[in-house]
Enzyme design. Structure first.
Site, PDB file in Angstrom:
ATOM      1  N   GLU A  89       0.843  -1.195   0.000  1.00  0.00           N
ATOM      2  CA  GLU A  89       0.000   0.000   0.000  1.00  0.00           C
ATOM      3  C   GLU A  89       0.881   1.249   0.000  1.00  0.00           C
ATOM      4  OE1 GLU A  89      -3.298  -0.027  -1.078  1.00  0.00           O
ATOM      5  OE2 GLU A  89      -3.584  -1.496   0.502  1.00  0.00           O
ATOM      6  N   HIS A  90       0.585   2.159  -0.931  1.00  0.00           N
ATOM      7  CA  HIS A  90       1.318   3.438  -1.094  1.00  0.00           C
ATOM      8  C   HIS A  90       2.748   3.231  -1.594  1.00  0.00           C
ATOM      9  CE1 HIS A  90      -2.007   5.490   0.897  1.00  0.00           C
ATOM     10  NE2 HIS A  90      -1.972   4.507   1.776  1.00  0.00           N
ATOM     11  N   THR A  91       3.018   2.045  -2.121  1.00  0.00           N
ATOM     12  CA  THR A  91       4.358   1.794  -2.662  1.00  0.00           C
ATOM     13  C   THR A  91       4.455   2.193  -4.136  1.00  0.00           C
ATOM     14  OG1 THR A  91       3.595  -0.444  -3.114  1.00  0.00           O
ATOM     15  CG2 THR A  91       4.957  -0.145  -1.149  1.00  0.00           C
ATOM     16  N   GLY A 133     -17.137   3.084  -6.130  1.00  0.00           N
ATOM     17  CA  GLY A 133     -16.580   3.938  -5.086  1.00  0.00           C
ATOM     18  C   GLY A 133     -16.337   3.205  -3.773  1.00  0.00           C
ATOM     19  N   SER A 141     -12.054  -0.619  -7.233  1.00  0.00           N
ATOM     20  CA  SER A 141     -11.686  -0.161  -8.566  1.00  0.00           C
ATOM     21  C   SER A 141     -12.711  -0.449  -9.658  1.00  0.00           C
ATOM     22  CB  SER A 141     -10.311  -0.714  -8.963  1.00  0.00           C
ATOM     23  OG  SER A 141      -9.757   0.180  -9.892  1.00  0.00           O
ATOM     24  N   SER A 142     -13.893   0.102  -9.454  1.00  0.00           N
ATOM     25  CA  SER A 142     -14.896   0.059 -10.530  1.00  0.00           C
ATOM     26  C   SER A 142     -14.406   0.853 -11.727  1.00  0.00           C
ATOM     27  CB  SER A 142     -16.228   0.620 -10.028  1.00  0.00           C
ATOM     28  OG  SER A 142     -16.124   1.997  -9.739  1.00  0.00           O
ATOM     29  N   SER A 143     -13.597   1.882 -11.478  1.00  0.00           N
ATOM     30  CA  SER A 143     -13.161   2.747 -12.590  1.00  0.00           C
ATOM     31  C   SER A 143     -12.210   2.002 -13.529  1.00  0.00           C
ATOM     32  CB  SER A 143     -12.511   4.028 -12.058  1.00  0.00           C
ATOM     33  OG  SER A 143     -11.440   3.727 -11.204  1.00  0.00           O
ATOM     34  N   ASP A 175      -4.245  -0.716 -10.847  1.00  0.00           N
ATOM     35  CA  ASP A 175      -5.635  -1.145 -11.041  1.00  0.00           C
ATOM     36  C   ASP A 175      -5.878  -1.635 -12.461  1.00  0.00           C
ATOM     37  OD1 ASP A 175      -5.936  -0.335  -8.473  1.00  0.00           O
ATOM     38  OD2 ASP A 175      -7.097   1.466  -8.928  1.00  0.00           O
TER      39      ASP A 175
HETATM   40  P1  ADP Z   1     -13.529   3.038  -7.464  1.00  0.00           P
HETATM   41  O1  ADP Z   1     -12.714   2.867  -8.693  1.00  0.00           O
HETATM   42  O2  ADP Z   1     -12.779   2.754  -6.221  1.00  0.00           O
HETATM   43  O3  ADP Z   1     -14.829   2.293  -7.514  1.00  0.00           O
HETATM   44  P2  ADP Z   1     -13.509   5.750  -8.385  1.00  0.00           P
HETATM   45  O4  ADP Z   1     -13.971   7.033  -7.779  1.00  0.00           O
HETATM   46  O5  ADP Z   1     -12.118   5.632  -8.847  1.00  0.00           O
HETATM   47  O6  ADP Z   1     -13.918   4.589  -7.361  1.00  0.00           O
HETATM   48  O7  ADP Z   1     -14.399   5.438  -9.672  1.00  0.00           O
HETATM   49  C1  ADP Z   1     -15.807   5.494  -9.610  1.00  0.00           C
HETATM   50  C2  ADP Z   1     -16.337   6.258 -10.807  1.00  0.00           C
HETATM   51  O8  ADP Z   1     -16.143   5.464 -12.022  1.00  0.00           O
HETATM   52  C3  ADP Z   1     -17.822   6.482 -10.722  1.00  0.00           C
HETATM   53  O9  ADP Z   1     -18.098   7.654  -9.984  1.00  0.00           O
HETATM   54  C4  ADP Z   1     -18.196   6.609 -12.183  1.00  0.00           C
HETATM   55  O10 ADP Z   1     -17.858   7.895 -12.669  1.00  0.00           O
HETATM   56  C5  ADP Z   1     -17.265   5.610 -12.864  1.00  0.00           C
HETATM   57  N1  ADP Z   1     -17.895   4.284 -12.973  1.00  0.00           N
HETATM   58  C6  ADP Z   1     -17.503   3.141 -12.378  1.00  0.00           C
HETATM   59  N2  ADP Z   1     -18.328   2.108 -12.703  1.00  0.00           N
HETATM   60  C7  ADP Z   1     -19.270   2.607 -13.529  1.00  0.00           C
HETATM   61  C8  ADP Z   1     -20.404   2.052 -14.208  1.00  0.00           C
HETATM   62  N3  ADP Z   1     -20.736   0.764 -14.083  1.00  0.00           N
HETATM   63  N4  ADP Z   1     -21.145   2.882 -14.987  1.00  0.00           N
HETATM   64  C9  ADP Z   1     -20.794   4.174 -15.134  1.00  0.00           C
HETATM   65  N5  ADP Z   1     -19.745   4.756 -14.515  1.00  0.00           N
HETATM   66  C10 ADP Z   1     -18.992   4.001 -13.715  1.00  0.00           C
HETATM   67 MG    MG Z   2     -10.908   3.965  -9.135  1.00  0.00          MG
END
Ligand code: ADP
Ligand code: MG
Length: 360
Positions: free
Chosen positions: A17-19, A106, A110-112, A156
């Site tokens: 973490e943080h590396t 969120g 890492s949904s992003s 990620d």
């Molecule tokens: P994390 O990656 O930890 O979940 P982030 O803040 O880096 O959190 O990314 C979340 C953002 O990515 C959301 O606010 C949205 O803008 C985008 N996102 C992620 N998944 C989706 C999805 N299934 N549909 C649309 N946008 C998404």
């Molecule tokens: Mg993210």
């Protein structure tokens, strides 16, 4: 060229973490999780570069964007960024992009990156660009980092693109070389959110830590903190207390990642638990990114009898990760939930068999 669908997984970082800051360039050890984002791209009639974007997670309403748009601080920016990066390889026609996902958004898994990797993969398939998985990871990172403007490392996107279920990905963030290590079949990877969202402090805290690492690097006269090892720890005594502790976290955490993969190879669960526990203590005391709610979860886990629990992700809120023998996972979680009523179980997974399938 007409239509293509691709998916990519969420992830958890087991240790390291943080590396991965640019100032540190150490190792990380993430693993994919059995949550996925799926992106379907379809060629449409209309002007090249027009994008019609829908997400089931955001009301499934069509949003009209164009590949030449500036970022709008809207979730569709991730898709525009990916399309723009991909358009360097192939001219993109008018496209519809449809997203669905069971990745909690969120929550620090890492949904992003799952979204960006799935999008680049789908565009890669549609345009027959034949990009390999590393290239896909780098392009997904470029979209998120350069276009959307998130100051993220490449971990990620690499694990979303290259990770294998049930295996940890050892990634050297200096050379971007990597290796896969199987996780124990008997271990469940548990993620528990403390119930407190990352607040504004998260952003400013992160920037402050980057600045502190930069200062440590300057005072030590090195290019990256993770080029230092055990034998160099004595050099830290010349630093001011706070900078010394920040540097000590980064250097020892990087060494813990390397020790952890040895412990994985040797099946040494005690050592793995020691290293995860030490990672938490170092994040709490030296890097100072934990909060009381997170420490409480880690302490509960210890009271239950599992030392392998630590803060995961950027800190100042968020979640813990714990490695729990799979036959104790249910009892462990009910113990944690009773002591920490605001906490939520995000993920629990264990492997079903040696063919890398997840248990339901
Ligand atoms: P994390 O990656 O930890 O979940 P982030 O803040 O880096 O959190 O990314 C979340 C953002 O990515 C959301 O606010 C949205 O803008 C985008 N996102 C992620 N998944 C989706 C999805 N299934 N549909 C649309 N946008 C998404
Ligand atoms: Mg993210």
């Amino acid at each position: 060229m007409s239509q293509f669908t691709a998916k990519a997984p969420a992830r958890a970082n087991i240790i390291g973490e943080h590396t991965d800051y640019a100032t540190n360039q150490g190792h990380v050890l993430p693993t994919p999780l059995p949550f996925h984002t799926t992106v379907s791209v379809r060629e449409m009639a209309g002007t090249a570069g027009r994008l019609t974007i829908l997400s089931e997670n955001y009301g499934n309403q069509p949003h009209e964007r164009d590949i030449s748009d500036e970022p709008r601080h809207h979730w569709t920016d991730y898709l525009v960024g990916c399309a723009r990066v991909m358009s360097r390889n192939a001219k993109l026609p008018a496209l519809e992009l449809k997203i669905k996902s069971d990745v909690p958004i969120g929550s620090g898994i890492s949904s992003s990156a799952a979204l960006c990797v799935a999008t680049v993969r789908a565009l890669n398939g549609l345009t027959a660009a034949h990009l390999d998985d590393e290239r896909i990871a780098l392009m997904a990172h470029e979209a998120e980092h350069d276009y959307v403007g998130v100051p993220c490392g490449k971990m990620d996107q690499f694990v979303a693109s290259l990770g294998r279920p049930g295996q940890a990905l050892l990634l050297n963030t200096k050379t971007m070389t990597y290796r896969h290590y199987p996780l124990s079949m008997n271990t469940a990877v548990m993620l528990v959110n403390c119930g407190k969202k990352h607040d504004l402090a998260n952003g400013s805290g992160y920037k402050q830590r980057v600045a502190e690492c930069t200062e440590a690097r300057r005072l030590l006269g090195v290019t990256t903190l993770c080029e230092l090892g055990h034998k160099d720890l004595g050099r830290l005594s010349t630093l001011p207390d706070l900078i010394r502790r920040r540097a000590r976290h980064v250097i020892t955490e990087n060494l813990r990642v390397l020790e952890f993969v040895t412990a994985l190879e040797e099946g040494d669960m005690e050592r793995q638990a020691d290293l995860i526990a030490a990672s938490h203590a170092s994040q709490r005391d030296d890097f100072e990114v934990s909060i009381p709610e997170i420490d409480a979860l880690v302490e509960s886990s210890k009271r239950y009898g599992i030392r392998a629990a630590r803060l995961v992700g950027g800190g100042f809120g968020g979640s813990i990760i714990a490695l729990v023998p799979r036959d104790q996972a249910v009892a462990w979680w009910s113990f944690i939930a009773k002591e920490n009523p605001d906490s939520q179980l995000i993920s629990t997974y264990a492997l079903k068999n040696s063919e890398n399938e997840y248990a339901a």
